[in-house]
Design a protein around this motif. Structure first.
Motif, PDB file in Angstrom:
ATOM      1  N   SER A  79      41.150  38.940  51.066  1.00 13.52           N
ATOM      2  CA  SER A  79      40.314  39.851  50.532  1.00 13.52           C
ATOM      3  C   SER A  79      40.305  39.822  49.004  1.00 13.52           C
ATOM      4  CB  SER A  79      40.969  41.374  50.940  1.00 13.52           C
ATOM      5  OG  SER A  79      42.327  41.448  50.466  1.00 13.52           O
ATOM      6  N   GLY A  80      39.405  40.631  48.180  1.00 14.31           N
ATOM      7  CA  GLY A  80      39.691  40.705  46.968  1.00 14.31           C
ATOM      8  C   GLY A  80      38.785  41.555  46.360  1.00 14.31           C
ATOM      9  N   VAL A  81      38.620  41.503  44.873  1.00 10.75           N
ATOM     10  CA  VAL A  81      37.294  42.429  44.427  1.00 10.75           C
ATOM     11  C   VAL A  81      36.871  41.630  43.281  1.00 10.75           C
ATOM     12  CG1 VAL A  81      39.168  43.347  42.487  1.00 10.75           C
ATOM     13  CG2 VAL A  81      37.175  44.609  43.094  1.00 10.75           C
ATOM     14  N   ASP A  82      35.550  41.805  43.095  1.00  6.76           N
ATOM     15  CA  ASP A  82      34.777  41.224  42.013  1.00  6.76           C
ATOM     16  C   ASP A  82      34.311  42.221  41.183  1.00  6.76           C
ATOM     17  OD1 ASP A  82      35.035  39.053  43.962  1.00  6.76           O
ATOM     18  OD2 ASP A  82      32.919  38.451  44.118  1.00  6.76           O
ATOM     19  N   VAL A  83      34.299  41.852  39.994  1.00 12.39           N
ATOM     20  CA  VAL A  83      33.623  42.827  38.838  1.00 12.39           C
ATOM     21  C   VAL A  83      32.676  42.056  38.433  1.00 12.39           C
ATOM     22  CG1 VAL A  83      34.221  43.788  36.714  1.00 12.39           C
ATOM     23  CG2 VAL A  83      36.193  43.160  38.264  1.00 12.39           C
ATOM     24  N   PHE A  84      31.344  42.900  38.345  1.00 13.68           N
ATOM     25  CA  PHE A  84      30.188  42.631  37.874  1.00 13.68           C
ATOM     26  C   PHE A  84      29.753  43.378  36.671  1.00 13.68           C
ATOM     27  CE2 PHE A  84      30.208  41.241  42.289  1.00 13.68           C
ATOM     28  CZ  PHE A  84      29.391  40.274  42.580  1.00 13.68           C
ATOM     29  N   VAL A  85      29.347  42.599  35.914  1.00 11.90           N
ATOM     30  CA  VAL A  85      28.434  43.147  34.786  1.00 11.90           C
ATOM     31  C   VAL A  85      26.890  42.758  34.763  1.00 11.90           C
ATOM     32  CG1 VAL A  85      28.265  43.533  32.161  1.00 11.90           C
ATOM     33  CG2 VAL A  85      30.590  43.174  33.116  1.00 11.90           C
ATOM     34  N   VAL A  86      26.241  43.632  34.840  1.00 10.49           N
ATOM     35  CA  VAL A  86      24.793  43.410  35.052  1.00 10.49           C
ATOM     36  C   VAL A  86      23.804  44.148  33.871  1.00 10.49           C
ATOM     37  CG1 VAL A  86      22.591  44.176  36.513  1.00 10.49           C
ATOM     38  CG2 VAL A  86      25.073  43.676  37.518  1.00 10.49           C
ATOM     39  N   ARG A  87      23.001  42.933  33.317  1.00 10.26           N
ATOM     40  CA  ARG A  87      22.261  43.365  32.278  1.00 10.26           C
ATOM     41  C   ARG A  87      20.809  42.987  32.702  1.00 10.26           C
ATOM     42  NH1 ARG A  87      26.622  41.841  28.689  1.00 10.26           N
ATOM     43  NH2 ARG A  87      27.652  44.010  28.271  1.00 10.26           N
ATOM     44  N   GLY A  88      19.823  43.863  32.213  1.00 12.72           N
ATOM     45  CA  GLY A  88      18.489  43.588  32.630  1.00 12.72           C
ATOM     46  C   GLY A  88      18.134  43.147  33.951  1.00 12.72           C
ATOM     47  N   GLY A  89      18.859  43.728  34.947  1.00  7.62           N
ATOM     48  CA  GLY A  89      18.445  43.420  36.413  1.00  7.62           C
ATOM     49  C   GLY A  89      19.175  41.933  36.760  1.00  7.62           C
ATOM     50  N   ARG A  90      20.166  41.457  36.119  1.00  3.54           N
ATOM     51  CA  ARG A  90      20.541  40.072  36.272  1.00  3.54           C
ATOM     52  C   ARG A  90      21.975  40.151  36.179  1.00  3.54           C
ATOM     53  NH1 ARG A  90      16.427  37.909  38.726  1.00  3.54           N
ATOM     54  NH2 ARG A  90      14.742  37.572  37.580  1.00  3.54           N
ATOM     55  N   ILE A  91      23.010  39.317  36.986  1.00  3.09           N
ATOM     56  CA  ILE A  91      24.282  39.440  36.634  1.00  3.09           C
ATOM     57  C   ILE A  91      24.691  38.340  35.341  1.00  3.09           C
ATOM     58  CG2 ILE A  91      26.475  38.476  37.644  1.00  3.09           C
ATOM     59  CD1 ILE A  91      25.166  38.843  40.548  1.00  3.09           C
ATOM     60  N   ALA A  92      25.324  39.389  34.513  1.00  2.87           N
ATOM     61  CA  ALA A  92      25.706  38.614  33.130  1.00  2.87           C
ATOM     62  C   ALA A  92      27.090  37.907  33.428  1.00  2.87           C
ATOM     63  CB  ALA A  92      25.686  39.599  32.017  1.00  2.87           C
ATOM     64  N   VAL A  93      28.120  38.652  34.100  1.00  2.16           N
ATOM     65  CA  VAL A  93      29.413  38.271  34.278  1.00  2.16           C
ATOM     66  C   VAL A  93      29.901  38.714  35.741  1.00  2.16           C
ATOM     67  CG1 VAL A  93      31.709  38.537  33.448  1.00  2.16           C
ATOM     68  CG2 VAL A  93      29.756  38.705  31.830  1.00  2.16           C
ATOM     69  N   GLN A  94      30.432  37.637  36.270  1.00  7.68           N
ATOM     70  CA  GLN A  94      31.495  38.108  37.478  1.00  7.68           C
ATOM     71  C   GLN A  94      32.603  37.294  37.549  1.00  7.68           C
ATOM     72  OE1 GLN A  94      29.215  36.369  40.957  1.00  7.68           O
ATOM     73  NE2 GLN A  94      30.941  37.314  42.281  1.00  7.68           N
ATOM     74  N   ASP A  95      33.658  38.355  37.768  1.00  4.35           N
ATOM     75  CA  ASP A  95      35.065  37.759  38.056  1.00  4.35           C
ATOM     76  C   ASP A  95      35.417  38.095  39.228  1.00  4.35           C
ATOM     77  OD1 ASP A  95      37.569  36.904  37.492  1.00  4.35           O
ATOM     78  OD2 ASP A  95      38.070  38.615  35.978  1.00  4.35           O
ATOM     79  N   ILE A  96      35.919  36.961  40.013  1.00  4.13           N
ATOM     80  CA  ILE A  96      36.279  36.941  41.475  1.00  4.13           C
ATOM     81  C   ILE A  96      37.829  36.966  41.464  1.00  4.13           C
ATOM     82  CG2 ILE A  96      36.354  35.839  43.468  1.00  4.13           C
ATOM     83  CD1 ILE A  96      33.562  34.005  42.578  1.00  4.13           C
ATOM     84  N   ILE A  97      38.428  38.109  41.819  1.00  2.80           N
ATOM     85  CA  ILE A  97      39.903  38.153  41.847  1.00  2.80           C
ATOM     86  C   ILE A  97      40.295  38.350  43.211  1.00  2.80           C
ATOM     87  CG2 ILE A  97      41.645  39.727  41.022  1.00  2.80           C
ATOM     88  CD1 ILE A  97      39.667  40.992  38.921  1.00  2.80           C
ATOM     89  N   LEU A  98      41.286  37.359  43.636  1.00  2.00           N
ATOM     90  CA  LEU A  98      41.596  37.438  45.096  1.00  2.00           C
ATOM     91  C   LEU A  98      42.768  38.651  45.187  1.00  2.00           C
ATOM     92  CD1 LEU A  98      41.901  33.693  46.144  1.00  2.00           C
ATOM     93  CD2 LEU A  98      40.141  35.484  46.819  1.00  2.00           C
ATOM     94  N   ASP A  99      42.777  39.119  46.095  1.00  2.00           N
ATOM     95  CA  ASP A  99      44.229  40.066  46.566  1.00  2.00           C
ATOM     96  C   ASP A  99      45.432  39.014  46.831  1.00  2.00           C
ATOM     97  OD1 ASP A  99      43.094  42.433  45.952  1.00  2.00           O
ATOM     98  OD2 ASP A  99      42.625  42.656  48.232  1.00  2.00           O
ATOM     99  N   THR A 100      46.510  39.172  46.103  1.00  2.36           N
ATOM    100  CA  THR A 100      47.658  38.243  46.283  1.00  2.36           C
ATOM    101  C   THR A 100      48.674  38.756  47.420  1.00  2.36           C
ATOM    102  OG1 THR A 100      48.892  39.185  44.584  1.00  2.36           O
ATOM    103  CG2 THR A 100      47.339  37.130  43.958  1.00  2.36           C
ATOM    104  N   ALA A 101      48.381  40.011  47.519  1.00  5.57           N
ATOM    105  CA  ALA A 101      49.466  40.496  48.567  1.00  5.57           C
ATOM    106  C   ALA A 101      49.147  40.347  49.932  1.00  5.57           C
ATOM    107  CB  ALA A 101      49.519  42.103  48.365  1.00  5.57           C
ATOM    108  N   LYS A 102      49.666  40.047  50.784  1.00  5.54           N
ATOM    109  CA  LYS A 102      49.597  39.726  52.210  1.00  5.54           C
ATOM    110  C   LYS A 102      49.635  41.223  52.931  1.00  5.54           C
ATOM    111  CE  LYS A 102      49.039  35.364  51.908  1.00  5.54           C
ATOM    112  NZ  LYS A 102      47.544  34.918  51.666  1.00  5.54           N
ATOM    113  N   PRO A 103      48.797  41.196  54.040  1.00  5.68           N
ATOM    114  CA  PRO A 103      48.745  42.615  54.921  1.00  5.68           C
ATOM    115  C   PRO A 103      49.840  42.643  55.785  1.00  5.68           C
ATOM    116  CG  PRO A 103      47.083  40.816  55.826  1.00  5.68           C
ATOM    117  CD  PRO A 103      47.707  40.216  54.506  1.00  5.68           C
TER     118      PRO A 103
END
Length: 151
Positions: free
Chosen positions: A127-151
């Motif tokens: 699992s994880g979370v991606d952070v998106f910054v969108v400008r002008g209807g397009r993705i300008a920045v995406q940071d893909i962050i994995l969860d390191t904790a195991k369930p």
């Protein structure tokens, strides 16, 4: 005259079937469109959501050719970012992408989070979370962050 009306109707039907990439799409809508495109494994549809000068940041080792392999990957520009999504929509990853459960959280303005989980409740769960910054209807920045904790 009748031919022009039929042609106009066909054009309008086609336009309705094509996702809008208008600058007025919210960050939340862009991310939802991105997830839908990812699940099709159509790399051109995926890349249509990205700005030409996009920056995609990945966890270490996500892309096999990433150097150094033990550091985050930084892919600047649409051509370089494509390398990330070729991997994620490839035969080794698409099963997890298609089964991925997602929640999009708009944070206001041009920022949205994508919380995701693959293979819930199995030893392969990731699992994880991606952070998106969108400008002008397009993705300008995406940071893909994995969860390191195991369930």
């Amino acid at each position: 005259m009748m031919f022009n009306l039929v042609k106009l109707a066909a054009t309008l039907t086609l336009l309705a079937a094509v996702p809008a990439f208008a600058a007025d799409r919210t960050a939340e809508q862009v991310v939802k469109d991105h997830v839908a495109a990812m699940k099709t494994a159509n790399i051109d549809a995926v890349m249509a959501d990205y700005a030409e000068d996009t920056v995609v940041v990945t966890p270490p080792g996500l892309v096999p050719t990433q150097q150094p392999a033990n550091a985050p990957g930084v892919y600047s520009g649409k051509t370089n970012a494509r390398k990330v999504f070729v991997v994620l929509t490839g035969k080794d990853s698409i099963g997890g992408i298609r089964a991925m459960e997602t929640v999009v959280e708009p944070l206001g303005g041009d920022v949205a989070l994508l919380r995701w989980i693959q293979f819930r409740g199995t030893p392969q769960q990731v699992s994880g979370v991606d952070v998106f910054v969108v400008r002008g209807g397009r993705i300008a920045v995406q940071d893909i962050i994995l969860d390191t904790a195991k369930p």
